[in-house]
Design a protein around this motif. Structure first.
Motif, mmCIF file in Angstrom:
data_model
loop_
_atom_site.group_PDB
_atom_site.id
_atom_site.type_symbol
_atom_site.label_atom_id
_atom_site.label_comp_id
_atom_site.label_asym_id
_atom_site.label_seq_id
_atom_site.Cartn_x
_atom_site.Cartn_y
_atom_site.Cartn_z
ATOM 1 N N LEU A 1 41.561 -1.587 -5.624
ATOM 2 C CA LEU A 1 43.166 -1.446 -6.970
ATOM 3 C C LEU A 1 43.068 -3.272 -6.289
ATOM 4 N N VAL A 2 43.196 -3.634 -5.713
ATOM 5 C CA VAL A 2 42.943 -4.951 -4.871
ATOM 6 C C VAL A 2 42.255 -6.288 -6.056
ATOM 7 N N ASN A 3 41.264 -5.612 -5.267
ATOM 8 C CA ASN A 3 39.710 -6.574 -6.278
ATOM 9 C C ASN A 3 40.312 -6.139 -8.093
ATOM 10 N N LEU B 1 30.085 -9.480 -0.894
ATOM 11 C CA LEU B 1 28.733 -10.653 -2.111
ATOM 12 C C LEU B 1 28.346 -9.725 -2.882
ATOM 13 N N VAL B 2 28.305 -8.249 -2.605
ATOM 14 C CA VAL B 2 28.492 -6.972 -4.132
ATOM 15 C C VAL B 2 28.975 -7.611 -4.748
ATOM 16 N N ASN B 3 30.393 -7.614 -4.368
ATOM 17 C CA ASN B 3 32.012 -8.315 -5.791
ATOM 18 C C ASN B 3 31.652 -9.381 -5.859
ATOM 19 N N GLU B 4 31.154 -10.432 -5.590
ATOM 20 C CA GLU B 4 30.854 -12.355 -6.046
ATOM 21 C C GLU B 4 29.667 -11.554 -6.797
ATOM 22 N N GLY B 5 29.065 -10.474 -6.909
ATOM 23 C CA GLY B 5 28.168 -10.193 -7.847
ATOM 24 C C GLY B 5 26.755 -11.309 -7.389
ATOM 25 N N LEU B 6 26.384 -11.467 -5.799
ATOM 26 C CA LEU B 6 25.571 -11.611 -5.442
ATOM 27 C C LEU B 6 24.579 -10.869 -4.790
ATOM 28 N N PHE B 7 24.645 -9.694 -4.888
ATOM 29 C CA PHE B 7 23.854 -8.465 -4.610
ATOM 30 C C PHE B 7 24.454 -7.572 -5.308
ATOM 31 N N GLN C 1 30.512 -5.011 5.667
ATOM 32 C CA GLN C 1 32.143 -5.685 5.050
ATOM 33 C C GLN C 1 30.874 -6.896 4.042
ATOM 34 N N ALA C 2 30.854 -7.380 4.805
ATOM 35 C CA ALA C 2 29.917 -8.548 4.530
ATOM 36 C C ALA C 2 29.661 -8.474 3.072
ATOM 37 N N LYS D 1 18.397 3.533 -1.452
ATOM 38 C CA LYS D 1 16.885 2.610 -1.616
ATOM 39 C C LYS D 1 17.194 1.492 -0.826
ATOM 40 N N GLY D 2 19.038 0.706 -0.848
ATOM 41 C CA GLY D 2 18.665 -0.328 -0.684
ATOM 42 C C GLY D 2 19.695 -1.260 -1.228
ATOM 43 N N THR D 3 19.573 -2.713 -0.701
ATOM 44 C CA THR D 3 20.603 -3.799 -0.801
ATOM 45 C C THR D 3 19.746 -4.893 -2.172
ATOM 46 N N PHE D 4 20.040 -5.177 -2.628
ATOM 47 C CA PHE D 4 18.977 -6.319 -3.292
ATOM 48 C C PHE D 4 19.697 -7.501 -4.084
ATOM 49 N N VAL D 5 18.995 -8.686 -3.624
ATOM 50 C CA VAL D 5 19.613 -10.277 -4.522
ATOM 51 C C VAL D 5 19.586 -9.901 -6.058
ATOM 52 N N SER D 6 20.586 -10.295 -6.570
ATOM 53 C CA SER D 6 20.657 -10.162 -8.169
ATOM 54 C C SER D 6 19.600 -10.851 -8.331
#
Lengths: 248, 248
Positions: A59-61, B59-65, B54-55, B71-76
């Motif tokens: 909710l902060v985000n 970065l997901v929130n920032e749109g990078l991933f 957490q890291a 499946k996993g985590t990907f670069v946007s």
DNA sequence: CCGGTATAGTGGTATATACAACTATCGAAG
DNA sequence: CTTCGATAGTTGTATATACCACTATACCGG
């Protein structure tokens, strides 16, 4: 009342998010208020501090809360979260603001696109498109007038939809398989004209926020061109801007 | 090089964020790539899975991933990101519009922050901040009035700057080492008041676009709170909205 | 009166652990 | 051949715990 349980299909942190959103909606928590601490919320709802923290973090985000280390977590003054990442129609927008959206359809018809609309939608002038004229309400009060022009193959089926009780965007995405991915929007200040004044029940010459929006689906295909007039004193537009961080 | 240590003044998750950003910058990780799993990253850098998570989450929130469960985590794959998400001050904004920006400083002083400003800047009311009152011109014509409140350690040095011929944002970024990364902005329609009318040379009651903006530097530290009044009939605000979408 | 300092409470960081939900793959059974 | 199932790997959720950093307050000593 609101107890958080394990058997629920929904995650606990999600349930707590909804509980807290509701507390804001119904005024139990007001802007500027200090909310209970993470430890306190965890104990209160029988979940761990970290789970409560996750709910708060999201909710902060979204912009509903802000934290201050050593002091606590507070309800934001600004009510909103219009994240740049999220493209919302009127219905979702209002819900996010904690207001009850309402709609009165003034007209819905197929008609040929005029020059200006056709250019925005990148189609030939004269092509038949769906035109929807709606009065938008927030908590029962008139808030905006919106004219949408929609162009896709089969758009005449929209004539049979109940657009007073369904979100247009939701319909397009779910029933018609048209994901709305991006939009270009313009905002401009102006004055309420005589025709709008009647619908919106405000004096002629009141402040007005004009918006024009082109919404795109896959492959940058324009789907909708909407132009709206918002009552200036009842609506605030929020936006979040970000500088590209990779290039610092 | 990239070892994550305990004694560092910076948190471990933050160090990992920087490491991963660097991997994107230098092309080691390209758009669409699958990055190592959370457990793998944790093991690799000697931190726990949750810390690595957490890291990644930030970065997901920032749109990078983006993540896909199972499946996993990907670069946007980000198509645009360049010009529409950027954060501009008045000077850059006007140049982008092809107009000649101009500025008249009406006042510049240190003064205690009042309640409203202090809250936006998340400081204590009464603290001395830099307050800048400017008339903004486009091609020599008055366009807007802007009041900026700036708070950082050493902000009183701004009193000695030539702010009629230098972009405030540019100064902050280059000379004071304060990158302006994000901003929350509100827009609202209103009417020109008597005081503004004189400066802007328009009649009282003309349409006006009010904007309020909080600008943040690193670690989401508020730096500036600016509130502006634009002549409604001379200024259009553009924004681009994007819905998060996973294109695999 | 002023200024430390102790303390309790808050959010911030970090770890270890466990299981659920989901995906891809491979192999066995039909 | 297809289908089912087991399996291993991934992210998602959740807990318990510990300590750090910061804030406000109260109290004590000068």
């Amino acid at each position: 009342m609101s107890t958080i349980v394990r058997k629920s299909p929904l995650p606990r942190y999600y349930q707590l998010k909804e509980i807290m959103r509701e507390k804001i909606r119904n005024g139990e928590w007001k802007p500027g208020d200090l909310i209970p601490s993470e430890r306190e919320l965890g104990e209160q709802y029988g979940i761990s501090r970290m789970t409560a923290r996750q709910a708060i973090t999201e909710l902060v985000n979204e912009g509903l809360f802000y934290r201050e280390q050593g002091k606590g977590t507070f309800v934001s003054r600004r009510k909103i979260t219009q994240q740049l990442i999220h493209l919302t129609g009127f219905t979702e927008d209002m819900k996010a603001r904690g207001q009850q959206p309402g709609t009165r359809v003034l007209s819905a018809e197929m008609r040929p696109a005029d020059e200006a609309v056709a250019e925005r939608l990148r189609i030939k002038p004269g092509l038949q498109i769906f035109r929807l004229h709606r009065l938008r309400l927030a908590d029962g009060e008139p808030l905006a007038i919106e004219v949408s022009h929609i162009s896709f193959i089969g758009c005449e089926k929209l004539l049979e939809e109940d657009l007073e009780h369904n979100s247009l965007y939701r319909l397009l995405e779910t029933k018609y398989g048209l994901p709305l991915l991006e939009a270009d929007q313009e905002l401009e200040a102006g004055l309420i004209g005589s025709e709008e004044a009647q619908y919106l029940k405000v004096p002629v010459g009141s402040p007005a926020l004009f918006t024009r929006r082109v919404t795109y689906t896959e492959r940058n295909q324009p789907i909708e061109y909407a132009s709206s007039v918002y009552c200036g004193n009842k609506y605030v537009f929020y936006t979040h801007m970000k500088r590209e961080q990779l290039l610092s």
